[in-house]
Design a protein around this motif. Structure first.
Motif, PDB file in Angstrom:
ATOM      1  N   GLU A  49       0.816  -1.212   0.000  1.00  0.00           N
ATOM      2  CA  GLU A  49       0.000   0.000   0.000  1.00  0.00           C
ATOM      3  C   GLU A  49       0.852   1.265   0.000  1.00  0.00           C
ATOM      4  O   GLU A  49       0.553   2.221  -0.704  1.00  0.00           O
ATOM      5  CB  GLU A  49      -0.954  -0.021   1.200  1.00  0.00           C
ATOM      6  N   THR A  50       1.912   1.245   0.791  1.00  0.00           N
ATOM      7  CA  THR A  50       2.787   2.427   0.794  1.00  0.00           C
ATOM      8  C   THR A  50       3.455   2.585  -0.568  1.00  0.00           C
ATOM      9  O   THR A  50       3.527   3.693  -1.107  1.00  0.00           O
ATOM     10  CB  THR A  50       3.881   2.295   1.868  1.00  0.00           C
ATOM     11  N   LYS A  89       1.053   4.069  -2.956  1.00  0.00           N
ATOM     12  CA  LYS A  89       0.900   5.509  -2.750  1.00  0.00           C
ATOM     13  C   LYS A  89       2.010   6.256  -3.481  1.00  0.00           C
ATOM     14  O   LYS A  89       1.768   7.235  -4.179  1.00  0.00           O
ATOM     15  CB  LYS A  89       0.977   5.818  -1.246  1.00  0.00           C
TER      16      LYS A  89
END
Ligand code: UTP
Ligand code: MG
Length: 583
Positions: free
Chosen positions: A232-233, A236
């Motif tokens: 997820e990071t 992003k």
């Protein structure tokens, strides 16, 4: 970053050759559009006779070919120099970091966590390497392409400057805005990677326990969580970066159109040649491309900064346990004294694990340490080789505070058999030689014999040359313990510490070990932690520990008289074993 430059120093020559070769490549790139423009202006649209025009085209074409070959060679050389520098630098950095990790004390490695140290040693340093390889080439390339491109463009026609004045600031704003948001995320990505590595590391080393408790599902989920968080990071970051290039492309295309428009009007007005407009298009593309590169470089720089910070943290950590100042102090006798010693683990808010410990072990004595689980036995003996430093009082060996010895001197005279035997992949003999690299086969065998390990080692197909798998997984618990004991004995220590190291041995093997220790290592001070009364009875003195203090001290018969705790332990164990022994 200063650290990175320090590592660059030994390779400055190769590092310098890299941008130099790059200058060659970019210069060639800058000449090409000019030649192209000449071909169009003079060779194709020129007013000279046709065959002369053709000759001009062919001649300039050959120049272009030669220049592009030179540029290509420059590019290859530059890449090679850049890679060599980056690899060497990474290699050095990894070596130093590893060395540092090896010298950190338990409490410090615990604080970093194993997973994080692994990431820092591998992935983080790779990030720095990539950054070095790229920046050596790209800083020069982008810089030259940018400035050279602007110069060439304005040389063609000053009016083209108008396009730059508008498009450059827009691009810079876009790059800055996006990178400002992306930069902090790179550090977070590395942290998440730590978590993934920690889970992997814990589960791979603990694979047997995971299986025994059928915790696979649970651990897989735990891994999934860490892995998803990493993804997820990363997403992003990638989302932000994904916007960047298309936005820059829009600006670039608009600029190209503007150049064609301005150029077209000038051609119409006969103040410019068509070829020059073509060259201008190439230049503006190069200029704006270099700004896109700056965007990419920002990304690499922020990534590398995040990684460099993490590597620096390790490199800058001073081992809390380091050499003492007394260089000539030597351990010759092996007298161990605890004077009013107190201890708490770092990070436990001063909750004492040991308090008011006063204990003297004379050279050559065998002292047993007995006490319930968690009472502080391991903590006590860990203070002797300075795995931890006591927080109160002092521990002395031969009258000298352990903190005053040089660590190597101190530890070379102390043989420790840890509570959990750790062996390494390699042969049996190699593992025992950890105690002394130079030891002869004879000595290795002798140490193994004292440790009651020789018999089972001889039983292996290849004897002392038998390979042991990682962490000694191919051995039984008792075999591992005896190998670890042999390893400690081979060191010819003055002080031998056994931390519950005979727990997996049957009573008769254990008593043979005791006899062998007594007869072969008569001058050596032995401190032996044990849970079984049968194991401690033979010791010269027994220290009974309760809740971090020595509650009784004496011989077996003395303690049977004076210590209620000792009697309780004695009777409870005799009751359990009585059936076997008496029946
Ligand atoms: P010890 O590890 O000294 O106990 O921990 P022990 O007597 O050897 O126990 P066994 O027989 O091997 O089981 C003493 C106390 O110190 C704490 C533990 O929680 C325990 O209560 N401790 C131990 C820490 O806080 N940190 C550590 O790294 C180790
Ligand atoms: Mg212990």
């Amino acid at each position: 970053m200063r650290k990175v430059i320090k590592y660059l120093k030994p390779y400055w020559l190769i590092a310098l050759l890299c941008p130099l070769a790059m200058i060659l490549e970019v210069s060639m790139d800058l000449i090409q559009p000019q030649l192209m423009s000449d071909i169009v202006n003079f060779g194709i649209l020129g007013t000279a006779p046709a065959d002369e025009n053709l000759r001009y085209v062919i001649q300039t074409g050959i120049y272009m070919l030669i220049f592009s070959l030179i540029g290509c060679a420059g590019g290859i050389l530059s890449a090679a120099f850049g890679t060599i520098t980056a690899q060497k630098l990474g290699n050095d950095m990894r070596k130093d970091t590893f060395e540092k990790v090896m010298h950190l004390s338990f409490q410090q490695t615990d604080k970093f966590t194993t997973g994080s140290l692994v990431t820092r040693l591998t992935n983080d340093i790779t990030m720095i390497q990539q950054f070095v390889a790229m920046s050596l080439r790209m800083f020069v390339r982008t810089g030259m392409q940018f400035i050279g491109g602007i110069a060439c463009l304005l040389f063609l026609n000053v009016n083209f400057g108008l396009v730059l004045v508008i498009s450059l600031p827009i691009q810079l704003i876009v790059v800055t805005l996006i990178m400002k948001r992306a930069a902090p995320l790179f550090g977070i990505v590395q942290d998440k990677l730590d978590k993934v590595n920690s889970v992997v590391q814990e589960n791979v080393t603990g694979a047997r326990v995971v299986k025994a408790f059928t915790r696979e599902e649970y651990e897989i989920n735990r891994f999934d969580d860490a892995n998803t968080a990493l993804m997820e990071t990363n997403m992003k970051v990638q989302k932000l970066l994904a916007i960047l290039n298309p936005l820059l492309m829009v600006v670039m295309n608009a600029s190209v159109m503007a150049i064609i428009l301005i150029g077209g009007l000038q051609v119409e007005a006969k103040s410019m040649e068509v070829g020059s407009v073509m060259a201008a298009v190439t230049y503006i593309t190069q200029i704006l491309m270099s700004v896109m590169m700056v965007g990419m470089m920002f990304q690499q720089v922020s990534r590398a900064m995040a990684s460099a910070k993490r590597v620096k943290e390790v490199l800058d950590t001073d081992p809390v346990i380091s050499d003492g100042s007394s260089a000539q102090a030597e351990i010759t006798q092996g007298r161990v004294e605890f004077k009013n010693v107190g201890f708490y683990y770092p990070g436990t808010a001063g909750k004492p694990v040991l308090k008011d410990i006063d204990l003297t072990v004379e050279p050559g004595q065998m002292i047993a340490v007995l006490g319930s689980t968690g009472c502080g036995k391991t903590s006590l003996v860990n203070l002797i080789p300075r795995f931890y430093d006591c927080t109160q009082g002092e521990v002395l060996i031969d009258g000298v505070n352990v903190k005053d010895y040089e660590l190597d001197v101190l530890r070379s005279k102390i043989g420790v058999v840890l509570q959990k035997s750790e062996l390494f992949s390699g042969t049996v003999a190699e593992n025992i030689r950890w105690g002394d690299n130079e030891a002869s086969d004879e000595e290795v065998k002798n140490a193994a014999t004292i440790a009651q390990a020789d018999t089972f080692i001889q039983g292996f197909n290849e004897g002392y040359d038998t390979m042991i798998s990682e962490k000694g997984a191919s051995l039984s618990g008792g075999q591992k313990q005896r190998m670890s004991i042999a390893r400690a004995i081979l060191k010819k220590p003055k002080i031998l510490i056994f931390d519950d190291s005979t727990s997996a041995l049957d009573l008769s093997t254990e008593s043979k070990l005791h006899e062998a220790l007594r007869s072969s290592l008569s001058g050596v001070t032995v401190i032996m932690i044990a849970q079984r009364i049968a194991s401690v009875m033979r010791a010269d003195r027994i220290a009974v520990i309760d809740k971090g203090t020595i509650c009784a001290f004496g011989t077996h018969s003395e303690l049977m008289q004076s210590s209620e705790i000792y009697r309780d332990i004695y009777y409870s164990q005799m009751k359990n074993e009585g059936g076997e022994q008496n029946g």
